[in-house]
Design an enzyme around this catalytic site. Structure first.
Site, PDB file in Angstrom:
ATOM      1  N   ASP A  32       0.816  -1.225   0.000  1.00  8.05           N
ATOM      2  CA  ASP A  32       0.000   0.000   0.000  1.00  8.05           C
ATOM      3  C   ASP A  32       0.844   1.268   0.000  1.00  8.05           C
ATOM      4  O   ASP A  32       0.559   2.220  -0.742  1.00  8.05           O
ATOM      5  CB  ASP A  32      -0.904   0.027   1.249  1.00  8.05           C
ATOM      6  CG  ASP A  32      -2.004  -1.021   1.186  1.00  8.05           C
ATOM      7  OD1 ASP A  32      -2.145  -1.661   0.134  1.00  8.05           O
ATOM      8  OD2 ASP A  32      -2.706  -1.187   2.203  1.00  8.05           O
ATOM      9  N   GLU A  96       2.485  -8.856  13.472  1.00 14.32           N
ATOM     10  CA  GLU A  96       3.405  -7.814  13.924  1.00 14.32           C
ATOM     11  C   GLU A  96       2.708  -6.870  14.914  1.00 14.32           C
ATOM     12  O   GLU A  96       3.281  -6.477  15.937  1.00 14.32           O
ATOM     13  CB  GLU A  96       3.889  -7.029  12.699  1.00 14.32           C
ATOM     14  CG  GLU A  96       5.114  -6.168  12.932  1.00 14.32           C
ATOM     15  CD  GLU A  96       5.631  -5.644  11.603  1.00 14.32           C
ATOM     16  OE1 GLU A  96       6.533  -6.279  11.033  1.00 14.32           O
ATOM     17  OE2 GLU A  96       5.125  -4.605  11.135  1.00 14.32           O
TER      18      GLU A  96
END
Length: 652
Positions: A32, A96
């Site tokens: 992105d 994460e």
């Protein structure tokens, strides 16, 4: 795969990932924003001097998070999470995120998480709606339910943190948005946590209670006092609480050693300057005098919700300076004060008081072991000596740390010798730190009163002490209250007895011991061996104001067994200032006419005679105690004594 990090010219990249502490860890969806927004943000952070970690791998990986990323998260002071439209499509990004939040929970005092909502609504992240709903529909088909649940909880948690939204804070202008992010990171990094020793044994419950008070939502300005004797852990508790909470306030300041700093030249101005610098995130303001400083401090604290810690406040005027400004603090601000001075607890604007207790035996042994052995329990061969040393410390963290550290790596012989020395001479480092309370007493009257109690009266009824020492020209009631206020003595509830921590008593006795190498030149002689030698050699001096002798506590290796030794009354002839005398199992031969004519208190347990001699000097006595004696009668002259105790005597 390539790991791209802000370069450190002094360190190789491999060493950096192993040893360096990153200022910022960037978490983002590479597909992105890797070449656009995140790249610009990364460049701006590096240009601002922040050591920044980003993972520049383009390929979506199916395996778990690699060790380099785990280390980077662990060794980063902040995590910036860039939420884009497809962020939650990546299982890697979600894993994460979970790891970042686990890091934050483990060390809430040391890791800042800043969510950045780039082109997604925070409410969609919180509820996993909108474009996020489709991604989670796919995850639920391919991933274990427990893992999906953890991802959802992590997204809800991070969306509730104070974050930054592109449309709200920069009207969609990315360059302005990035500048704001860099400034926020700079402000957060400028407010660093305080250094606190590891292995904070017994602190959890103490910290938890204060955390609850700090995090309670209220518009009131709260003032909490942490109170206790020197070395009991007040500052450590305050630092731990500060580290856990300072980032939820708009400004914060921990002012350490107020008493010490305020006594330095221009000390109050120094304190004001530090306070302003902390609250204004490093902005330096010049202050010419205290009055000018007060105006500038009032202006700073009135504009933002702050956490202020005043460590080691010693006088009411130091507290008054804060209380006078209480109405100027921004609503919801909190003030924590640590002190050894109980009188501060009675200030009418103090809203909470936390009295710190000593550690339990179990906690004491654990804390001692961490410092002596680097683990939470003693090595087997050292258990006996460890327990004896822990008993000596009386649950005082300062003493446990000092003694444990001093014996680290020592042999059994060294430990045995150290314990024997402690029984005769207290540890100097501990005494020096405890003595601060004694030195802070307002005058010699209270200091002398303290030394009398430390040497002769610990455990005695308060009323009896007052009777005795009032007769020695002390103002005992107010003096004892001053000692209580300074945490030097305590009055046991229900018993009205004066108690003193063993190490505080040891400190007082050490002050007397250091008056002279020769016991007969000291003001008080409480050690029975010293008293026995003085009376045997008849070398007492007019310096001695108090003396205690229990013949059962004396050495028995002299030619004549000390328990059978008969001393002489003229051994006291040179002690013209002797006012306090405690004898037990002592026999005296000779005339009593000149025997201690200035005595105010005579406690003679097991008095050997069946009557008090007619030449016995009782004219100045205030209290006469002769329990467990063979007295059969007393003569009328003893009426001059105000208080007499003859328990278990056989009068007829």
């Amino acid at each position: 795969m390539a790991l791209v990090k802000a370069a450190d010219p002094q360190t190789s990249s491999s060493n950096a990932s192993r040893y360096c502490r990153y200022h910022v860890f960037l978490s983002f969806r590479g597909q992105d924003t890797r070449k656009t927004f995140t790249d610009h943000l990364y460049t701006a952070l590096v240009s601002a001097g922040f050591h920044t970690f980003r993972d520049d791998d383009e390929v979506e990986r199916g395996e778990g998070i690699k060790p380099e990323l785990q280390k980077a998260i662990k060794h980063s002071r902040t995590s910036v999470i860039v939420f884009s439209k497809d962020y939650v499509s990546s299982q890697w990004c979600l894993d994460e995120l979970v790891m970042i939040l686990e890091r934050k929970r483990r060390t809430s005092d040391d890791h800042v998480v800043l969510p950045v909502f780039y082109d997604v609504d925070p409410s969609h992240v919180r509820k996993q709606t909108g474009s996020l709903a489709k991604a989670f529909a796919r995850h639920q088909k391919s991933q274990p339910l427990q893992k999906v649940k953890a991802w959802r909880e992590a997204l809800a948690e991070v969306a509730d943190l104070a974050g930054m939204v592109l449309q709200n804070q920069a009207n969609g202008y990315e360059s302005k948005f990035i500048k704001k992010i860099v400034k926020v990171i700079g402000d957060k990094l400028s407010r660093t946590p305080l250094s606190v020793a590891p292995n904070l044994v017994g602190m959890h419950s103490k910290v938890e209670r204060i955390n609850f008070w700090l995090q309670r939502r209220s518009t009131d300005v709260g003032i909490l006092v942490i109170y206790g004797m020197s070395g009991i852990g007040k500052t450590t508790i305050a630092k731990t609480v500060y580290n856990s909470n300072f980032r939820i306030f708009e400004g914060s300041s921990f002012l350490e050693n107020i008493k010490e700093v305020s006594q330095q030249p221009n000390g109050l101005v120094q304190i004001q300057t530090q306070l302003l610098s902390d609250i204004l995130n490093g902005t330096k303001m010049k202050i010419s005098n205290v009055s000018e400083g007060l105006i500038k401090v009032e202006d700073a604290i009135s504009s933002k919700r702050v956490l202020l810690v005043l460590d080691d406040v010693d006088h009411m005027d130091q507290l008054d300076a804060v209380l006078r400004m209480k109405d100027r603090f921004y609503p919801g601000s909190k003030i924590i004060i640590t002190t050894r001075h109980a009188r501060l607890l009675r200030a009418h604007q103090v809203t909470e008081v936390y009295a710190v207790e000593t550690l339990t035996q179990e906690e004491s042994l654990e804390l001692f072991s961490w410092h002596a052995f680097g683990q939470d329990h003693p090595i087997e061969d050292y258990i006996e000596y460890s327990e004896k040393l822990v008993d000596h410390c009386g649950g005082l963290p300062l003493a446990l740390k000092v003694l444990g550290s001093s014996l680290l790596g020592g042999s059994i012989c060294l430990w045995k010798s150290a314990l024997e020395k402690l029984e005769a001479i207290p540890n100097g480092e501990i005494i020096n730190k405890l003595r601060v309370s004694y030195d802070s007493l307002q005058d010699d009257h209270d200091r002398e009163l303290f030394l009398h109690i430390a040497c002769f009266f610990v455990g005695m009824d308060k009323d009896n002490i007052v009777k005795i020492l009032d007769g020695c020209d002390f103002y005992t009631i107010v003096g004892i209250q001053n000692l209580v206020d300074r945490c030097l003595v305590t009055i046991i509830d229900g018993w009205d007895k004066v108690h003193m921590h063993d190490l505080i008593r040891g400190m007082g006795r050490e002050i007397v011991r250091l008056e002279s190498k020769e016991p007969w030149k000291r003001s008080r002689v409480w050690h029975h061996k010293d008293s026995f030698k003085i009376l045997t050699k008849k070398n007492g001096t007019e310096t001695i104001e108090g003396l205690a002798l229990d013949m059962h506590m004396c050495p028995t290796n002299s030619p004549i067994n000390s328990n059978e030794k008969v001393l002489e009354t003229n051994a006291f002839s040179r002690m013209h200032e002797l006012k306090l005398l405690h004898l037990s199992h002592v026999k005296l031969n000779g005339c009593y006419a000149e025997f201690c004519t200035g005595l105010r208190w005579l406690c003679w347990l097991e008095f050997p005679l069946d009557s008090i001699p007619t030449d016995f000097p009782v004219g100045n006595l205030i209290v006469l105690e002769m329990q467990y004696s063979g007295l059969r009668q007393i003569y009328e002259g003893t009426k001059v004594c105000y208080y007499m105790h003859f328990n278990f005597c056989s009068f007829h």
